[in-house]
Design a protein around this motif. Structure first.
Motif, PDB file in Angstrom:
ATOM      1  N   SER A 140     -23.827 -29.148   0.844  1.00  0.00           N
ATOM      2  CA  SER A 140     -23.077 -30.060   1.708  1.00  0.00           C
ATOM      3  C   SER A 140     -22.975 -29.573   3.148  1.00  0.00           C
ATOM      4  CB  SER A 140     -21.669 -30.297   1.140  1.00  0.00           C
ATOM      5  OG  SER A 140     -20.962 -29.070   1.036  1.00  0.00           O
ATOM      6  N   SER A 164     -22.034 -42.205   5.447  1.00  0.00           N
ATOM      7  CA  SER A 164     -22.097 -43.207   4.383  1.00  0.00           C
ATOM      8  C   SER A 164     -23.526 -43.399   3.908  1.00  0.00           C
ATOM      9  CB  SER A 164     -21.515 -44.538   4.867  1.00  0.00           C
ATOM     10  OG  SER A 164     -22.262 -45.056   5.944  1.00  0.00           O
ATOM     11  N   GLU A 167     -24.369 -40.614   1.503  1.00  0.00           N
ATOM     12  CA  GLU A 167     -23.718 -40.840   0.208  1.00  0.00           C
ATOM     13  C   GLU A 167     -24.459 -41.907  -0.601  1.00  0.00           C
ATOM     14  OE1 GLU A 167     -19.344 -42.239  -1.545  1.00  0.00           O
ATOM     15  OE2 GLU A 167     -19.597 -41.737   0.573  1.00  0.00           O
TER      16      GLU A 167
END
Length: 396
Positions: A140, A164, A167
């Motif tokens: 991450s 986003s 993800e």
């Protein structure tokens, strides 16, 4: 008459924890019996598994094998054609119609021009790690952000939308997402890309999507192309960075050699690509009866091409199961071969060279923060293999 072929058992087979760098043992065993094995697809359809280097390379270059999604004979119902723009699942001439406008934008020269920006992005990630550490999840904090930011900048995705996007792409690719969530993420991404395409047509900026928008490609085609570039540009490189670091930490003599000779980085990247082969398998369907290594692949049959066993083929590589950063016998298939050779291969190479070098330079005492067998692996069902997280630490 050829010998009765070996049959590969049901897959996916999981890898050994603590040492997940080798292909599943079932596939290595299949290759030992011969480069072409019988196989039953998860949907129940009979097929073949090709595990040998020369045979995989040959099929990838053979126009008698198709990449078309609607010809994939792996389930007991007909698959739809690939959506417009998603050229990985197309044959000629449709494939080249979408790929050709992109080729000049991903050349080695143009990717080298991005070096300074990739170095800056990498340094910012490492600065944040150092400030928050010692201790980080390398996935991450480092492996995902670098390729995400780079591919989003190339395409022209606004900075605020990048998290986003990361993800959503991870939802597509992680191998654990349920159908309902998968469809929701895909739909949301397509809707967003539709808005982005419209914005680029109305107000072009200095990016690939704006350049493509000034063409005869439709909005739907631009959405498909963008989705392919985002998914391929993010997920494969992110997993190479995390799994590659894991492999180096598990091979301290190779890591020491790289630290002692930073000029070794180019060969190190190629060897890690071969050794890990995170894009494990691809499918092709025979358009006619084709003989491969003495076995007849019947027309309409879909074969699985095993990149990770091909790149470990002892008939092609010396000591193939050994990670050797100074290896001389190159020519791996990690980026594929033929007309579908990975468009972003040069970008991935630049990103890996910069990221690995900077990481090892910044943290000379980098090490795993947990035992190797506690590192969580992506399931073998994921399209791209890797680790879910990689806890690391270093001396302050």
């Amino acid at each position: 008459m050829s010998e009765s072929p070996y049959t590969v058992p049901a897959l996916p087979a999981e890898r050994r924890t603590g040492c997940p760098f080798d292909p599943p043992a079932e596939l290595t065993e299949a290759r030992r019996h011969g480069p072409v094995s019988r196989y039953t697809h998860p949907g129940g359809k009979p097929g073949w598994f090709i595990t040998g280097y020369e045979q995989v390379r040959s099929v990838l270059a053979d126009p008698r094998f198709s990449s078309r999604k609607d010809l994939m004979n792996v389930v007991d119902f007909e698959l739809p054609p690939a959506p417009p723009g998603e050229f990985l699942l197309m044959d000629e001439p449709e494939h080249s119609r979408y790929r050709k406008p992109l080729v000049g934008r991903f050349t080695a020269r143009r990717m080298r021009l991005l070096t300074e920006r990739i170095e800056q992005i990498t340094a910012e990630c490492l600065d944040a790690m150092e400030k928050a550490g010692p201790g980080a999840d390398l996935v991450s904090a480092f492996a995902k952000p670098i390729p995400t930011i780079v591919i989003c900048e190339i395409l022209g995705v606004p900075y605020a939308d990048r998290a986003s996007f990361q993800e959503q792409i991870d939802t597509f690719m992680n191998g654990e997402t349920g159908d309902e969530e998968l469809i929701a993420a895909y739909t949301a991404t397509q809707e967003y890309l539709g808005r982005l395409v419209a914005a680029k047509r109305a107000d072009p900026t200095d990016d690939v999507l704006s350049e493509l928008a000034d063409s005869d490609l439709t909005d739907e085609e631009l959405r498909g192309i963008s989705l392919i570039l985002l998914a391929a540009g993010f997920d494969t490189t992110a997993n190479m960075l995390s799994l590659g670091t894991f492999a180096l930490l598990q091979h301290p003599e190779q890591l020491a050699a790289l630290r002692a000779d930073p000029e070794l980085i180019d060969r190190a990247v190629e060897e890690l690509l071969r050794y890990l082969s995170v894009a494990k398998t691809f499918h092709r369907t025979a358009l006619e009866d084709v003989e491969v290594a003495g076995q007849t692949i019947e027309a309409g049959t879909t074969v699985v091409l095993s990149y990770h066993t091909a790149n470990r083929d002892p008939g092609r590589f010396t000591d193939p199961d050994v990670l050797d950063l100074a290896r001389q016998d190159g020519g791996h298939l990690a980026f594929g071969h033929g007309i579908h050779l990975c468009l972003g291969a040069q970008l991935a190479r630049v990103e890996m060279r910069i990221a690995f070098s900077a990481l090892l330079d910044r943290f000379p005492t980098l090490r795993l923060a947990v035992p190797a067998d506690e590192v969580a692996l992506r399931p073998e069902a994921a399209d791209i293999f890797g680790v879910k997280n990689l806890p690391v630490t270093w001396d302050a």
